[in-house]
Design an enzyme around this catalytic site. Structure first.
Site, PDB file in Angstrom:
ATOM      1  N   GLU A  22       0.832  -1.215   0.000  1.00 57.73           N
ATOM      2  CA  GLU A  22       0.000   0.000   0.000  1.00 57.73           C
ATOM      3  C   GLU A  22       0.863   1.260   0.000  1.00 57.73           C
ATOM      4  O   GLU A  22       0.337   2.358   0.143  1.00 57.73           O
ATOM      5  CB  GLU A  22      -0.940   0.012   1.216  1.00 57.73           C
ATOM      6  CG  GLU A  22      -2.200  -0.794   0.996  1.00 57.73           C
ATOM      7  CD  GLU A  22      -3.177  -0.694   2.146  1.00 57.73           C
ATOM      8  OE1 GLU A  22      -4.343  -1.069   1.941  1.00 57.73           O
ATOM      9  OE2 GLU A  22      -2.794  -0.275   3.258  1.00 57.73           O
ATOM     10  N   GLY A  76      -7.176 -22.509   7.170  1.00 58.73           N
ATOM     11  CA  GLY A  76      -5.851 -22.384   7.782  1.00 58.73           C
ATOM     12  C   GLY A  76      -4.839 -21.757   6.848  1.00 58.73           C
ATOM     13  O   GLY A  76      -5.153 -20.823   6.102  1.00 58.73           O
ATOM     14  N   ASP A 114      -3.514  -8.949   8.429  1.00 56.24           N
ATOM     15  CA  ASP A 114      -2.411  -8.086   8.863  1.00 56.24           C
ATOM     16  C   ASP A 114      -1.908  -8.511  10.240  1.00 56.24           C
ATOM     17  O   ASP A 114      -0.690  -8.533  10.490  1.00 56.24           O
ATOM     18  CB  ASP A 114      -2.866  -6.627   8.914  1.00 56.24           C
ATOM     19  CG  ASP A 114      -3.468  -6.165   7.596  1.00 56.24           C
ATOM     20  OD1 ASP A 114      -3.042  -6.675   6.539  1.00 56.24           O
ATOM     21  OD2 ASP A 114      -4.371  -5.317   7.626  1.00 56.24           O
TER      22      ASP A 114
HETATM   23  O1  RIB Z   1      -6.139  -5.202   5.595  1.00 51.82           O
HETATM   24  C1  RIB Z   1      -7.107  -4.346   6.130  1.00 51.82           C
HETATM   25  C2  RIB Z   1      -6.703  -2.920   5.902  1.00 51.82           C
HETATM   26  O2  RIB Z   1      -6.661  -2.680   4.514  1.00 51.82           O
HETATM   27  C3  RIB Z   1      -7.663  -1.895   6.450  1.00 51.82           C
HETATM   28  O3  RIB Z   1      -7.370  -1.513   7.769  1.00 51.82           O
HETATM   29  C4  RIB Z   1      -7.584  -0.772   5.441  1.00 51.82           C
HETATM   30  O4  RIB Z   1      -7.071   0.416   5.962  1.00 51.82           O
HETATM   31  C5  RIB Z   1      -6.735  -1.294   4.292  1.00 51.82           C
HETATM   32  O5  RIB Z   1      -5.434  -0.838   4.361  1.00 51.82           O
END
Ligand code: RIB
Length: 308
Positions: free
Chosen positions: A141, A225, A253
């Site tokens: 990102e 999984g 994340d």
């Molecule tokens: O992976 C989830 C995240 O993707 C969100 O918190 C959003 O901000 C995007 O970056």
């Protein structure tokens, strides 16, 4: 647990604007949803919160935010999770924003306006922090050049964990820099390119294609999984924990952050994936991204209990 290792996360921070919807809208369609929630997110910031709070690592977040209310929300959230934010850039542009809808089964759809994330840079202070890391984590990102710059500042032998999300083609220099690739099945298929068709959706076959380019890959499979694949060793399936899914936003994340934290304290990749699976399972039972990050004690307890 062994002593905490040092994790440096290079990546995005977004304020998440979230609405629960009965179903995700199609093109040209309007859907009425629930009340708007505003909460801390961004793949990089979520991973940093996961590494620090759920993984117990000494964690620095290297990102960029604006000078607005969203930046204050994000920095406060990261600090509450124990993340070092002293090297986060404050810029005269809006903080990144994610527009998120969540359906009743907990699945999300996300659009990101990158804002300050597009202006992230690795300069000397950030380079010095990276050079002191035991594990470096990045996602996609932020500009790929920034990820490459971070990769170059690592000490020899320090792994780069790349979460290749959102999906995009990787330049050869980045393929060469990656030590552990973390992807879901869709991202794995995108990166496998033409070879994905022959894999026919089989995660082991997809992972084998990825291992032509990287030494190790973890393919997350949602409720099935994850798969840990390493060159020269048989792949290992890590089962999912059975939990009630409320909101999957940011769970991947948290998985990455805890994986990195476990690697930083010296665990092998399969053990790290077991801790990561426990953390991801706890995260999907709660709403939000950083707001859903569990405590390290909860992760350790669930990992010890096993998938059940
Ligand atoms: O992976 C989830 C995240 O993707 C969100 O918190 C959003 O901000 C995007 O970056």
């Amino acid at each position: 647990m062994n002593a905490a290792g040092r994790v440096v996360v290079v990546g995005s921070a977004n304020v998440d604007l979230v609405v629960d919807v009965p179903r995700h809208p199609g093109g040209g369609e309007t859907v009425l949803g629930g009340d708007l929630r505003r909460s801390p997110g961004g793949k990089g910031a979520n991973q940093a919160a996961g590494a620090a709070r759920a993984g117990g690592a000494d964690t620095s977040f290297l990102g960029a935010v604006g000078r607005d209310d969203s930046a204050a929300l994000l920095l406060a959230s990261l600090r509450r999770s124990g993340v070092r934010t002293d090297l986060v850039w404050r810029l005269d542009v809006p903080t990144g924003t994610a527009l998120i809808t969540v359906s009743p089964d907990g699945e999300n759809a996300i659009v990101v306006a990158p804002g300050a994330n597009s202006h992230l840079a690795v300069e000397r202070p950030q380079a010095e922090r990276i050079a002191a890391a035991d594990v470096v984590v990045a996602q996609l990102e932020v500009p790929v050049d920034v990820v490459l710059a971070a990769a170059r500042e690592r000490r020899p032998g320090v792994p780069l964990v790349l979460n290749a999300a959102p999906s995009r083609a990787l330049p050869d220099a980045l393929w060469d820099a990656v030590d552990v690739l973390v992807v879901n099945e869709h991202e794995a298929a995108d990166l496998a390119g033409d070879a994905a068709a022959a894999a026919d959706g089989d995660p082991e076959a997809l992972a084998a294609v990825l291992l032509r380019r990287v030494p190790a890959a973890v393919v997350t499979l949602g409720g099935a999984g994850s798969l840990v694949a390493r060159r020269g060793r048989p792949p290992v399936r890590v089962p999912a924990h059975r939990v009630e899914v409320v909101d999957t936003t940011g769970a991947g994340d948290v998985f990455c952050g805890v994986l990195a934290a476990a690697l930083a304290r010296g665990e092998d990749l399969v053990t790290a994936a077991r801790f990561a699976a426990a953390a991801g399972a706890l995260a999907v039972t709660r709403r939000g991204a950083q707001d859903a990050v569990p405590a390290a004690s909860e992760v350790v307890a669930l990992a010890a209990a096993g998938p059940g």
